[in-house]
Structures are given as C-alpha cells and as structure tokens.
Write a protein that holds these residues in place. Structure first.
Motif, PDB file in Angstrom:
ATOM      1  N   ALA A 231       0.844  -1.206   0.000  1.00 50.03           N
ATOM      2  CA  ALA A 231       0.000   0.000   0.000  1.00 50.03           C
ATOM      3  C   ALA A 231       0.876   1.251   0.000  1.00 50.03           C
ATOM      4  N   GLU A 232       1.959   1.222   0.763  1.00 52.23           N
ATOM      5  CA  GLU A 232       2.886   2.361   0.769  1.00 52.23           C
ATOM      6  C   GLU A 232       3.468   2.574  -0.624  1.00 52.23           C
ATOM      7  N   SER A 233       3.742   1.470  -1.307  1.00 54.81           N
ATOM      8  CA  SER A 233       4.358   1.593  -2.628  1.00 54.81           C
ATOM      9  C   SER A 233       3.383   2.212  -3.629  1.00 54.81           C
ATOM     10  N   PHE A 234       2.095   2.028  -3.410  1.00 54.10           N
ATOM     11  CA  PHE A 234       1.113   2.655  -4.300  1.00 54.10           C
ATOM     12  C   PHE A 234       1.146   4.166  -4.143  1.00 54.10           C
ATOM     13  N   ILE A 237       4.141   5.308  -6.031  1.00 53.19           N
ATOM     14  CA  ILE A 237       3.853   5.306  -7.469  1.00 53.19           C
ATOM     15  C   ILE A 237       3.053   6.561  -7.828  1.00 53.19           C
ATOM     16  N   ARG A 240       5.381   9.549  -7.724  1.00 49.41           N
ATOM     17  CA  ARG A 240       6.315   9.543  -8.858  1.00 49.41           C
ATOM     18  C   ARG A 240       5.626   9.886 -10.171  1.00 49.41           C
ATOM     19  N   ARG A 241       4.386   9.425 -10.309  1.00 49.36           N
ATOM     20  CA  ARG A 241       3.676   9.651 -11.570  1.00 49.36           C
ATOM     21  C   ARG A 241       2.857  10.932 -11.535  1.00 49.36           C
ATOM     22  N   ILE A 243       0.364  11.833  -9.833  1.00 50.44           N
ATOM     23  CA  ILE A 243      -1.090  11.672  -9.792  1.00 50.44           C
ATOM     24  C   ILE A 243      -1.613  12.449  -8.592  1.00 50.44           C
ATOM     25  N   ASP A 245      -4.542  13.143  -6.222  1.00 44.58           N
ATOM     26  CA  ASP A 245      -5.843  12.618  -5.799  1.00 44.58           C
ATOM     27  C   ASP A 245      -5.907  12.677  -4.278  1.00 44.58           C
ATOM     28  N   GLU A 246      -6.961  13.288  -3.807  1.00 46.85           N
ATOM     29  CA  GLU A 246      -7.147  13.485  -2.365  1.00 46.85           C
ATOM     30  C   GLU A 246      -7.097  12.169  -1.588  1.00 46.85           C
ATOM     31  N   TYR A 247      -7.747  11.155  -2.159  1.00 46.24           N
ATOM     32  CA  TYR A 247      -7.777   9.878  -1.452  1.00 46.24           C
ATOM     33  C   TYR A 247      -6.398   9.216  -1.453  1.00 46.24           C
ATOM     34  N   LEU A 248      -5.731   9.203  -2.592  1.00 47.87           N
ATOM     35  CA  LEU A 248      -4.403   8.585  -2.646  1.00 47.87           C
ATOM     36  C   LEU A 248      -3.405   9.321  -1.749  1.00 47.87           C
ATOM     37  N   PHE A 251      -2.724   7.761   1.444  1.00 45.51           N
ATOM     38  CA  PHE A 251      -1.851   6.591   1.503  1.00 45.51           C
ATOM     39  C   PHE A 251      -0.432   6.971   1.914  1.00 45.51           C
TER      40      PHE A 251
ATOM     41  N   GLU B 126       6.523  -0.345 -13.633  1.00 46.03           N
ATOM     42  CA  GLU B 126       6.539   1.044 -14.108  1.00 46.03           C
ATOM     43  C   GLU B 126       7.385   1.241 -15.362  1.00 46.03           C
ATOM     44  N   ARG B 207       6.949  -3.534  -0.882  1.00 45.52           N
ATOM     45  CA  ARG B 207       7.199  -2.322  -1.678  1.00 45.52           C
ATOM     46  C   ARG B 207       7.913  -2.626  -3.001  1.00 45.52           C
ATOM     47  N   LEU B 230      -5.440  -7.156  -3.729  1.00 38.85           N
ATOM     48  CA  LEU B 230      -5.174  -5.790  -3.286  1.00 38.85           C
ATOM     49  C   LEU B 230      -4.772  -4.936  -4.491  1.00 38.85           C
ATOM     50  N   PHE B 234      -6.631  -1.606  -6.334  1.00 35.86           N
ATOM     51  CA  PHE B 234      -6.070  -0.292  -6.645  1.00 35.86           C
ATOM     52  C   PHE B 234      -6.522   0.163  -8.018  1.00 35.86           C
ATOM     53  N   ARG B 241     -12.232   6.680  -9.110  1.00 35.48           N
ATOM     54  CA  ARG B 241     -11.861   8.073  -8.846  1.00 35.48           C
ATOM     55  C   ARG B 241     -11.455   8.815 -10.115  1.00 35.48           C
ATOM     56  N   ILE B 243      -9.076   8.431 -12.166  1.00 35.52           N
ATOM     57  CA  ILE B 243      -7.652   8.747 -12.305  1.00 35.52           C
ATOM     58  C   ILE B 243      -7.168   8.165 -13.625  1.00 35.52           C
ATOM     59  N   ASP B 245      -4.185   7.243 -15.847  1.00 35.76           N
ATOM     60  CA  ASP B 245      -2.743   7.056 -15.835  1.00 35.76           C
ATOM     61  C   ASP B 245      -2.426   5.786 -16.605  1.00 35.76           C
ATOM     62  N   TYR B 247       0.133   3.864 -16.614  1.00 36.96           N
ATOM     63  CA  TYR B 247       0.671   2.743 -15.834  1.00 36.96           C
ATOM     64  C   TYR B 247      -0.429   2.080 -15.014  1.00 36.96           C
TER      65      TYR B 247
END
Lengths: 309, 309
Positions: A231-234, A237, A240-241, A243, A245-248, A251, B126, B207, B230, B234, B241, B243, B245, B247
C-alpha cells in the motif's frame, strides 16, 4: 534522538503539537547540546516541556537487545526507564524499531493474559474513514489464539481511538466463505465467530482492505507487513507519476505518525524512521488520546474477562 | 461456455484472435445452438475453427469434483477429454476455476517431480516490463520445497513466455536481510540460494512487488492471493476516482487473459470469470506461445535434473 531527521524534526513536531490546545507536559529526551539551540530557535513555551539529557544514541541498525544493554544512557533506554518508574505516562520514539519493541516487551511488560503484543496500521478508506490492520510485522508466525487477541486489541483501539462503535472485525483471507484459507485462517475463523468481545463479520479478501467491509482486519504479521508495504508503494507510485488525488494522498502513511505497541502495559508508540514534523506531532496526539481514553485500562479489563486460549 | 459473458465474449475473442497472423486451428467447445448464430454473425473464416458440441454447462458455483463427474458433456469435461487424448494441444476456459484445477490435476496429471501445480499473476511494472508472482491462491499452505519449485516454474515461464533472460527470483518477505521472515520464508531462503536452476536475488518486500527488483516473486498462495486482489482493488480505486494514468491502466488484470496452470503436463489456461473479448484473445495467444516455445518440455527437463526435495 531517534529517527532519520532527529532531533530537528522531533523539535518541529513538538512545536506543532504545542501550538494546539493541550495541557500535556512533554519530557524531551535527547542530547542537550544538540537540543538546546533547536529549542531556543523554536521559541517554545518553556513551562510546557522539560529536557532530559541522554548521552548515547542507539543507531538504526544496531542489535536491539545488545544496544539496550550496552547503552543505558541512550534516549530509548532512558525513556523506558522513565515509563517504568511512572515518571512519564507514554513513551514515543522514531528510533530503532527493534530496540523499541524489546524495551516495550521486557521493561514495560506485557499485559497479563496477552500472549503477543502487536503493531498495526491505519487503513485510509475511500469514504474518509479509517480502518485498522494488524499485525503488520512483529508476529510473522501466529497461532489462531494470537489472531483472536489481535482482534480484541484492534477492536478496543478502533473504538476508543478511532471512534468506531462496535467495530466490525474481519479475518484477512483468500476467499469469503467460511472454510476458505490456509490452516491458520481456517482454525481462526470459528474462534473469532464465537468470541463475544468482538463483532466478527467474516472473511475479508485483499480487495476489501480499503473498503469498509471491516473496521479491524486481522492477519499474521507476514501478510500484514506485505500488505502495508504494498500500500505504501502505491503512494510512492502516485507521487512519482504525479497523480493528484485526495484519497491517494491519504496513503502517505507517514502522516499517521506511528503505531502503538498494543498489549504492553503502558502507552508506547513507535514512529517510522523517516518521521517528520507532522508525524511527531500526531504521535504525541495519539499518546494523549491513549491516556485520556484510558485505552490500556480497557484492554486490561477485556483480558481479565476473556477466556484464556 | 465458461465465464460470465459466455459464449458471446468468447466468440468475440476468437474473432479478435483470428484477425491476427497465426496458423492455429481452434476447437470451440460449446452448445451448438448458442454458438452457431454468434459464429455466423461474426463471419469467421470457417476453415480456422471446428465446433465441438457440448450439451452441459458447469455453473460457476458448482462443486468442482462433483460437477466434473456428473457432467461429462460439459465444455470443461469435453475439453480435458480432448486434451488427454491429444486431440487438442492446449485447453482454455473462463469457467468454474475449481473444476478447471481439478480437471488439470486429475485428468491431465502433474509433471513427474512436481509436488504442487501453481497459478501465477503478471505484475505490471513502471518501466513497461512485466514481473510474475506465484502462487496466487491454489496453495494456501506451502512447504519450502514447494516455493523452490514455484521459483523454477516461474523462471521458465518468465524466460520462455515473458522473454526474460536469466530472470531474477525473489522471495516475498517482510524484510530484506537473510534470516528475516516467518518460519517458511526462513527455511526457503537457503534452498533458493543454493538452487542452480534459478537466479536468486534474495528477499523482496511488499514495496518491491511492482519494481524490477525481481522478475519472479515466490510466496505461498495465501499472501499471493491477498497481494493480487489488493493490486486489483487499486485499479478499481483508480477507475472509480477517474484517475487517468497509463501505468495504472496496466493494473487492469483482466487484460492479461488468464493464468496457465504451471506444473501440469499439458497447457491449461484458466481465465477470470469476467473475461471479455481481449482476455479470450490473449489467452489463445498465450496458449500458442506455450506450444511454440515448448515450455512444457523445458519444465519436464528441469524437473528431471532437479534434485528432489
């Protein structure tokens, strides 16, 4: 003195915390020489804190037990000493996680009836609410009884700290139906189902982690750790990209400050190594909530009446 | 006849596949009455396919073993019968997953030396490349030797189908250092390290799943299933949402079509229940690749020389 940006970010976090309404008195454990200029610069109200000098530092990669034994003047050793002697009501550090765990379990002791203390993570949910996942790494191998205790601990935390009435408990699993799963999940399901201290809603799958299917999701620390880091890696991502978004944004697990060690007899909160200002401030808020809600008393009471495994 | 949109999406997938360069001849197993109008409407080249009538359908929620026994005229039963008798070179279905697994293991048989067949998922990365995670759900409890075999199977799949030379193998774990993890991971690490058939690069954390730290990530099917679902969630979040992207679009796991059952003696591919046109077409492409690259021969050869656990 713990954490990658210590003590500067810790002092900033203290400043942020002190700007809010609270009557907490903070004991700042650290190297006076390093702390004094930072505290002076921050121009904090001196009546709100006391500096406790520590002359040693436990590095992030030191062996926990060895370091605690060899460095009695480290901020972590002193913190546990103060907590043990009731000089402080809660102890927070973003330092060496292993040393914090060892200190919490061996100097503060585990609450009677609890087999394994546990650490958790907040789960940001799309509807704005927060769920809880535990264990996220200190109990890699578990017995069914451990997961039941995590469910009770998580429910109390969810109720008293996250404000959920009758929090729904889910068992992380690979399918929804009863009987699904590995041997651990299959054996845990009936125990959760029959436990009167929790509100068990059944199995939840990976796809349900960020939904409000359950408020408290239990699993062994191996899977929980993989889920947390994934989840942290999302979030990484998304950053880095570029993106937006309030919800992301939610995270960004750093913002939650730290995780309490649930199951030990005093409030102990472990922060991420890279904790910044906001994380430190939030950890102090969490400590205050744990004290004010008497969470640890509620835990003690639950484990007195809980049938032993 | 398998899948939520059968047989319409399957026929569309066949049409999509036939529009590409290939000399494959397709055997379409299904209810002639349902298929004929769809095939006529699709105006397919009749020399490229043969319809094999099936008068029964195994529902998505039927008990696998029971259904296979009681419905010998279902498309799944007929498919395995044809595969067993070498009338077809690969079998694909988006039908009842359990029935597909039971059919693969009991009618086609497991390759000698392989303890447990496994299913995997593609991991979009990615940098545009794809990794592989296995097992993702049929082996919820594993022994270290099972994970070693998954590593070998995954490496061969990665090499011959995903085109990776010397694919890097990682062990999913809660920390990077050797010695970390639950009992299974701790016991598996040295076995992977000493295995000469694979290119082991060590532990990978949650991660690292979507990084190119490892090309093949092995774990038991419990954690793997949670990770897969999971990751799917995502994508759902991104869609909900709005989004956009490039990727994150690749987290639409439907597009990958399906997973081969690695370890059984003939190519068997299981699709998602909600497989659409593109998924069906991609599954046929995958079957063709498995045949053309002689993947199953490579697997057999590896397990002849592999030391038994």
């Amino acid at each position: 003195m713990g954490g990658d940006y210590a003590p500067a970010e810790a002092v900033k976090g203290v400043k942020l915390f002190l700007s809010k309404a609270s009557d907490a008195h903070l004991m700042l454990i650290g190297d006076e020489q390093a702390l004094t200029p930072l505290l002076t610069e921050a121009a904090l109200d001196q009546s709100r804190y006391t500096v406790v000098h520590s002359s040693q530092v436990i590095g992030m990669n030191e062996h926990p037990t060895k370091a605690l034994k060899e460095k009695p003047h480290s901020s972590i050793s002193i913190g546990f000493h103060l907590l043990q002697n009731k000089k402080i009501d809660a102890f927070i550090s973003a330092g060496n996680t292993g040393a914090m765990m060892v200190g919490a379990i061996y100097s503060i002791k585990v609450i009677e009836g609890i087999q394994r203390p546990t650490i958790s993570t907040i789960l940001p949910r799309e509807d704005g609410s927060t769920g809880l996942l535990l264990d996220v790494g200190i109990n890699a191998d578990c017995k069914p009884e451990n997961l039941v205790q995590f469910a009770i601990l998580g429910s109390l935390y969810s109720k008293y700290i996250l404000g959920k009435d009758k929090p729904k408990v889910g068992l992380l699993n690979l399918g929804e139906e009863e009987g699904k799963g590995n041997l651990l999940a299959q054996a845990t399901y009936p125990l959760l189902k029959e436990n009167s201290l929790i509100n068990f809603v059944g199995n939840v799958e990976g796809r349900d982690v960020f939904k409000n299917t359950a408020d408290v999701i239990v699993c062994e620390g191996f899977t929980g750790n993989v889920v947390l880091k994934l989840a942290e890696s999302f979030h990484d991502i998304a950053v880095r990209r570029n993106i937006k978004d309030e919800y992301l944004d939610r995270f960004d697990f750093e913002q939650y400050g730290g995780t309490p060690v649930l199951g030990v007899s005093e409030p102990v909160i472990i922060g991420h190594g890279i904790s910044g200002e906001r994380a430190f401030s939030n950890m102090i808020v969490l400590a205050e909530q744990m004290i004010q809600t008497k969470l640890l008393e509620k835990i003690r009471e639950s484990f007195v009446v809980a049938p032993e495994a």
